[in-house]
Design a protein around this motif. Structure first.
Motif, PDB file in Angstrom:
ATOM      1  N   GLY A  18      -1.435  -4.309  -4.243  1.00  0.00           N
ATOM      2  CA  GLY A  18      -2.026  -2.994  -4.436  1.00  0.00           C
ATOM      3  C   GLY A  18      -2.388  -2.779  -5.887  1.00  0.00           C
ATOM      4  O   GLY A  18      -1.894  -3.465  -6.776  1.00  0.00           O
ATOM      5  N   GLY A  19      -3.281  -1.853  -6.131  1.00  0.00           N
ATOM      6  CA  GLY A  19      -3.724  -1.537  -7.489  1.00  0.00           C
ATOM      7  C   GLY A  19      -4.992  -2.289  -7.845  1.00  0.00           C
ATOM      8  O   GLY A  19      -5.683  -2.830  -6.985  1.00  0.00           O
ATOM      9  N   TRP A  41     -10.263  -2.632  -6.313  1.00  0.00           N
ATOM     10  CA  TRP A  41      -8.930  -2.077  -6.079  1.00  0.00           C
ATOM     11  C   TRP A  41      -8.499  -2.395  -4.650  1.00  0.00           C
ATOM     12  O   TRP A  41      -9.328  -2.548  -3.756  1.00  0.00           O
ATOM     13  N   ALA A  42      -7.190  -2.487  -4.461  1.00  0.00           N
ATOM     14  CA  ALA A  42      -6.621  -2.745  -3.138  1.00  0.00           C
ATOM     15  C   ALA A  42      -5.450  -1.800  -2.893  1.00  0.00           C
ATOM     16  O   ALA A  42      -4.796  -1.346  -3.833  1.00  0.00           O
ATOM     17  N   THR A  43      -5.220  -1.528  -1.619  1.00  0.00           N
ATOM     18  CA  THR A  43      -4.069  -0.746  -1.184  1.00  0.00           C
ATOM     19  C   THR A  43      -3.420  -1.505  -0.037  1.00  0.00           C
ATOM     20  O   THR A  43      -4.095  -1.834   0.948  1.00  0.00           O
ATOM     21  N   ASP A  44      -2.142  -1.807  -0.176  1.00  0.00           N
ATOM     22  CA  ASP A  44      -1.386  -2.499   0.875  1.00  0.00           C
ATOM     23  C   ASP A  44      -2.062  -3.783   1.351  1.00  0.00           C
ATOM     24  O   ASP A  44      -2.061  -4.091   2.550  1.00  0.00           O
ATOM     25  N   SER A  82     -19.328   4.174  -7.985  1.00  0.00           N
ATOM     26  CA  SER A  82     -17.964   3.824  -7.597  1.00  0.00           C
ATOM     27  C   SER A  82     -17.676   4.410  -6.219  1.00  0.00           C
ATOM     28  O   SER A  82     -18.055   5.551  -5.938  1.00  0.00           O
ATOM     29  N   VAL A  83     -17.026   3.618  -5.374  1.00  0.00           N
ATOM     30  CA  VAL A  83     -16.817   4.039  -3.988  1.00  0.00           C
ATOM     31  C   VAL A  83     -15.425   3.663  -3.488  1.00  0.00           C
ATOM     32  O   VAL A  83     -14.806   2.726  -3.979  1.00  0.00           O
ATOM     33  N   ASP A  84     -14.980   4.416  -2.491  1.00  0.00           N
ATOM     34  CA  ASP A  84     -13.775   4.069  -1.746  1.00  0.00           C
ATOM     35  C   ASP A  84     -14.197   3.239  -0.543  1.00  0.00           C
ATOM     36  O   ASP A  84     -15.249   3.486   0.058  1.00  0.00           O
ATOM     37  N   PHE A 127      -5.314  -4.555   1.294  1.00  0.00           N
ATOM     38  CA  PHE A 127      -6.688  -4.410   1.765  1.00  0.00           C
ATOM     39  C   PHE A 127      -7.563  -3.819   0.668  1.00  0.00           C
ATOM     40  O   PHE A 127      -7.120  -2.929  -0.076  1.00  0.00           O
ATOM     41  N   LEU A 128      -8.798  -4.289   0.575  1.00  0.00           N
ATOM     42  CA  LEU A 128      -9.742  -3.734  -0.382  1.00  0.00           C
ATOM     43  C   LEU A 128      -9.845  -2.230  -0.177  1.00  0.00           C
ATOM     44  O   LEU A 128      -9.953  -1.766   0.961  1.00  0.00           O
ATOM     45  N   SER A 129      -9.800  -1.458  -1.263  1.00  0.00           N
ATOM     46  CA  SER A 129      -9.835  -0.006  -1.112  1.00  0.00           C
ATOM     47  C   SER A 129     -10.853   0.687  -2.015  1.00  0.00           C
ATOM     48  O   SER A 129     -11.154   1.863  -1.791  1.00  0.00           O
ATOM     49  N   ALA A 130     -11.401   0.000  -3.029  1.00  0.00           N
ATOM     50  CA  ALA A 130     -12.381   0.655  -3.890  1.00  0.00           C
ATOM     51  C   ALA A 130     -13.137  -0.356  -4.739  1.00  0.00           C
ATOM     52  O   ALA A 130     -12.628  -1.441  -5.044  1.00  0.00           O
TER      53      ALA A 130
END
Length: 105
Positions: free
Chosen positions: A50-51, A73-76, A34-36, A78-81
């Motif tokens: 997000g989420g 996962w996404a934040t705002d 698992s990565v950020d 954008f892909l985040s994880a």
């Protein structure tokens, strides 16, 4: 990411444009699959989503036994994880082969 984002859901088209701009910036522990992620400028934002994204890839081994699931996962917008949970006692060191995944929304 490409396999999970190949299905349609709100924002999927925009998230697909982010794949070439995404890079791994951290892992979720030593040898964790698992990565950020961080998405460089130049890709399209998927609204303010997000989420956990509404798509997952269930992974099964060659015998058909469940080995885990991959989620994004996404934040705002954008892909985040990329998160991978598994069912074995031993922590895997890599994501499952995409050919072993069944994608659903």
């Amino acid at each position: 990411m490409a396999k999970l984002l190949a299905v349609d859901f709100e924002g999927a088209a925009q998230f697909r444009t982010q794949i070439p701009f995404a890079r791994v910036v951290a892992t979720w522990g030593e040898d964790s699959p698992s990565v950020d992620l961080e998405v460089a400028p130049g890709s399209e934002r998927a609204g303010l989503i997000g989420g956990e994204l509404p798509v997952s890839g269930e992974a099964r081994d060659e015998r058909g036994s469940l080995i885990g699931e991959v989620t994004l996962w996404a934040t705002d917008g954008f892909l985040s994880a990329i998160e991978y949970w598994w069912v074995s006692e031993d922590r895997p060191t890599s994501l499952p082969d995409p050919t072993l995944m069944t994608v659903s929304t």
